[in-house]
Design a protein around this motif. Structure first.
Motif, PDB file in Angstrom:
ATOM      1  N   GLY A 331      20.030  -8.366 -29.097  1.00 58.75           N
ATOM      2  CA  GLY A 331      20.903  -7.872 -30.153  1.00 58.75           C
ATOM      3  C   GLY A 331      21.332  -8.961 -31.117  1.00 58.75           C
ATOM      4  O   GLY A 331      21.421  -8.737 -32.334  1.00 58.75           O
ATOM      5  N   ILE A 332      21.593 -10.158 -30.599  1.00 60.39           N
ATOM      6  CA  ILE A 332      21.967 -11.285 -31.457  1.00 60.39           C
ATOM      7  C   ILE A 332      20.816 -11.664 -32.378  1.00 60.39           C
ATOM      8  O   ILE A 332      20.989 -11.831 -33.594  1.00 60.39           O
ATOM      9  CB  ILE A 332      22.409 -12.484 -30.599  1.00 60.39           C
ATOM     10  CG1 ILE A 332      23.746 -12.178 -29.911  1.00 60.39           C
ATOM     11  CG2 ILE A 332      22.525 -13.753 -31.451  1.00 60.39           C
ATOM     12  CD1 ILE A 332      24.140 -13.196 -28.854  1.00 60.39           C
ATOM     13  N   VAL A 333      19.608 -11.796 -31.798  1.00 64.58           N
ATOM     14  CA  VAL A 333      18.432 -12.132 -32.610  1.00 64.58           C
ATOM     15  C   VAL A 333      18.193 -11.056 -33.664  1.00 64.58           C
ATOM     16  O   VAL A 333      17.940 -11.358 -34.841  1.00 64.58           O
ATOM     17  CB  VAL A 333      17.186 -12.287 -31.709  1.00 64.58           C
ATOM     18  CG1 VAL A 333      15.913 -12.404 -32.553  1.00 64.58           C
ATOM     19  CG2 VAL A 333      17.331 -13.510 -30.811  1.00 64.58           C
ATOM     20  N   GLY A 334      18.276  -9.791 -33.248  1.00 67.00           N
ATOM     21  CA  GLY A 334      18.015  -8.706 -34.185  1.00 67.00           C
ATOM     22  C   GLY A 334      19.057  -8.600 -35.272  1.00 67.00           C
ATOM     23  O   GLY A 334      18.723  -8.382 -36.447  1.00 67.00           O
ATOM     24  N   SER A 335      20.322  -8.770 -34.922  1.00 69.92           N
ATOM     25  CA  SER A 335      21.394  -8.624 -35.911  1.00 69.92           C
ATOM     26  C   SER A 335      21.353  -9.734 -36.953  1.00 69.92           C
ATOM     27  O   SER A 335      21.525  -9.482 -38.148  1.00 69.92           O
ATOM     28  CB  SER A 335      22.754  -8.602 -35.208  1.00 69.92           C
ATOM     29  OG  SER A 335      22.874  -7.456 -34.393  1.00 69.92           O
ATOM     30  N   ILE A 336      21.131 -10.947 -36.505  1.00 74.17           N
ATOM     31  CA  ILE A 336      21.018 -12.056 -37.464  1.00 74.17           C
ATOM     32  C   ILE A 336      19.706 -11.960 -38.233  1.00 74.17           C
ATOM     33  O   ILE A 336      19.656 -12.160 -39.453  1.00 74.17           O
ATOM     34  CB  ILE A 336      21.141 -13.407 -36.750  1.00 74.17           C
ATOM     35  CG1 ILE A 336      22.556 -13.554 -36.150  1.00 74.17           C
ATOM     36  CG2 ILE A 336      20.842 -14.570 -37.696  1.00 74.17           C
ATOM     37  CD1 ILE A 336      22.749 -14.804 -35.312  1.00 74.17           C
ATOM     38  N   GLY A 337      18.639 -11.613 -37.519  1.00 76.66           N
ATOM     39  CA  GLY A 337      17.328 -11.506 -38.158  1.00 76.66           C
ATOM     40  C   GLY A 337      17.225 -10.370 -39.151  1.00 76.66           C
ATOM     41  O   GLY A 337      16.310 -10.358 -39.991  1.00 76.66           O
ATOM     42  N   THR A 338      18.162  -9.424 -39.109  1.00 76.08           N
ATOM     43  CA  THR A 338      18.160  -8.309 -40.063  1.00 76.08           C
ATOM     44  C   THR A 338      18.196  -8.819 -41.496  1.00 76.08           C
ATOM     45  O   THR A 338      17.539  -8.259 -42.387  1.00 76.08           O
ATOM     46  CB  THR A 338      19.358  -7.377 -39.792  1.00 76.08           C
ATOM     47  OG1 THR A 338      19.166  -6.752 -38.515  1.00 76.08           O
ATOM     48  CG2 THR A 338      19.477  -6.297 -40.860  1.00 76.08           C
ATOM     49  N   ALA A 339      18.946  -9.882 -41.737  1.00 75.72           N
ATOM     50  CA  ALA A 339      19.028 -10.444 -43.093  1.00 75.72           C
ATOM     51  C   ALA A 339      17.665 -10.934 -43.564  1.00 75.72           C
ATOM     52  O   ALA A 339      17.319 -10.792 -44.748  1.00 75.72           O
ATOM     53  CB  ALA A 339      20.044 -11.589 -43.131  1.00 75.72           C
TER      54      ALA A 339
END
Length: 414
Positions: A331-339
């Motif tokens: 979730g951390i990787v995905g949430s930051i990587g969303t940008a």
């Protein structure tokens, strides 16, 4: 009822299907996925906990959770005007993206209810094989109230703190996965490790059940991600394609690194990679293009593999079914990587003039808020539970297995 809104029957039908798909993720999907990963003496315990948590989530959501999450209130928490779904009936409407289009608000209530159910159920994967049923039930009711509903309000309600900042969480990277992962990590700190952790072999009793559960999770995830468009439209199609490709990349990334490290790609590794990819693409499902989603799924899978395969044991962390290792980190990787994956140059849908630097900062802030809120709130919930009832049985009853100790039954005649 707002007379300017009209129910769209196609959108309503899609949301009814999506809600059912998300419930399939919980029962039977997560129950089978988790059930196969534990030892046979704890199979029914895990399944009973998932079932019980689902029931607690449904009733608390109707009672107060929906009101706290989605009625008007402060930047941190909704109000109390919809307690018990007061004022909501078949004629109440919930606006969707298209001008004038709506679905029945009860359908939106049910869709979000299914999200609350699976998020609370995910947490227990970190604590299986040692935490008592009564403690799990009390924790779930407290946690959904103190932690989940306020964070859902902050991220998804129009008056919410993170929503107003412009944080992107299309289907639950922060609200669901980071939230559950951090709560599981806090629970491990309170409950302690299983008897024999890192000293005795604790192999999964049925990887076949786990594979069936993983398949149901993937299928249900189409409702989770594509349903978060709230309409049967092009945005739902974008989310659906991303929900195909991100876990596919996660499967091959995890099995590929296993092949390089140990020489043998495992089925469990493939299933774990699929879930890691699904988790990572969840916040980005509506803004990423397929190439970005594949990148996100592969990167998250490798990050989760690194933690689960090496760092977890070095830290002596008994996160039984890797809730933090896959859901939290993914979730951390995905949430930051969303940008990043929203960038048009990567095929993303951030739009002309998309400000990557600003969006990245907002995503990092959202992740930090989710971590802090979940950690503090979950610690409070576990502390309260521990004052009311023991978290664990004595050593003898834990070694006997929670199927017999907690429920007086067992899955197999062993």
């Amino acid at each position: 009822m707002d007379q300017a809104l009209t129910i769209d029957s196609g959108d309503t039908a899609w949301m009814l299907v999506s809600t059912a798909l998300v419930m399939v993720m919980v029962l039977p999907g997560l129950a089978l996925f988790y059930g196969g990963l534990v030892r046979a003496k704890n199979l029914l315990s895990v399944m009973s906990q998932v079932l019980g948590i689902t029931a607690v989530a449904i009733l608390s959501w109707v009672g107060w959770g929906y009101s706290l999450a989605f009625s008007d209130g402060s930047a941190w928490l909704g109000g109390f005007d919809k307690l018990g779904l007061a004022g909501i009936d078949g004629s109440s409407l919930w606006a969707v993206g298209s001008a004038g289009a709506a679905i029945p608000e009860l359908v939106f209530v049910a869709f979000q209810m299914s999200f609350a159910s699976i998020t609370a159920a995910l947490v227990i994967g970190a604590l299986v094989e040692r935490v008592r049923f009564a403690a799990v039930m009390l924790f779930s009711a407290l946690w959904l109230t103190i932690v989940y509903a306020p964070l859902a309000h902050m991220v998804w309600a129009s008056t919410g703190l993170l929503f107003a900042m412009g944080a992107i969480d299309f289907a639950g990277g922060t609200v669901v996965h980071i939230n559950a992962g951090i709560a599981g990590l806090v629970g491990v700190a309170f409950a302690g490790p299983r008897i024999g952790h890192l000293k005795e072999a604790m192999p999964p009793h049925s990887l076949a059940l786990t594979m069936v559960g993983a398949g149901l999770l993937w299928v249900g995830w189409f409702g989770f991600n594509a349903g978060s468009a709230l309409e049967a439209n092009g945005l739902a199609a974008v989310a659906m394609v991303n929900t195909f490709v991100a876990p596919a990349a996660g499967v091959l990334a995890w099995m590929g690194i296993e092949r390089l490290v140990s020489g043998k790609p495992s089925m469990l590794g493939g299933a774990s990679g699929a879930v890691a990819g699904l988790v990572a693409v969840t916040p980005a499902a509506g803004v990423s293009g397929p190439v970005g989603a594949m990148l996100l799924g592969a990167v998250a899978s490798l990050v989760c593999y690194g933690f689960v395969g090496s760092l977890k044991n070095r830290l002596k962390l008994d996160d039984s079914l890797d809730v933090f290792g896959i859901h939290g980190l993914g979730g951390i990787v995905g949430s930051i990587g969303t940008a990043l994956v929203a960038l048009p140059m990567l095929g993303g849908h951030g739009g002309v003039g998309f400000a990557f630097g600003h969006q990245l900062l907002v995503q990092i802030i959202a992740v930090a808020v989710a971590i802090a809120w979940s950690a503090a709130g979950s610690a409070l919930c576990f502390a309260l539970v521990r004052r009311v009832t023991p978290l664990r049985f004595d050593r003898e009853r834990e070694r006997e297995g929670l199927d017999l100790s907690d429920h007086g039954e067992r899955a197999y005649n062993y």
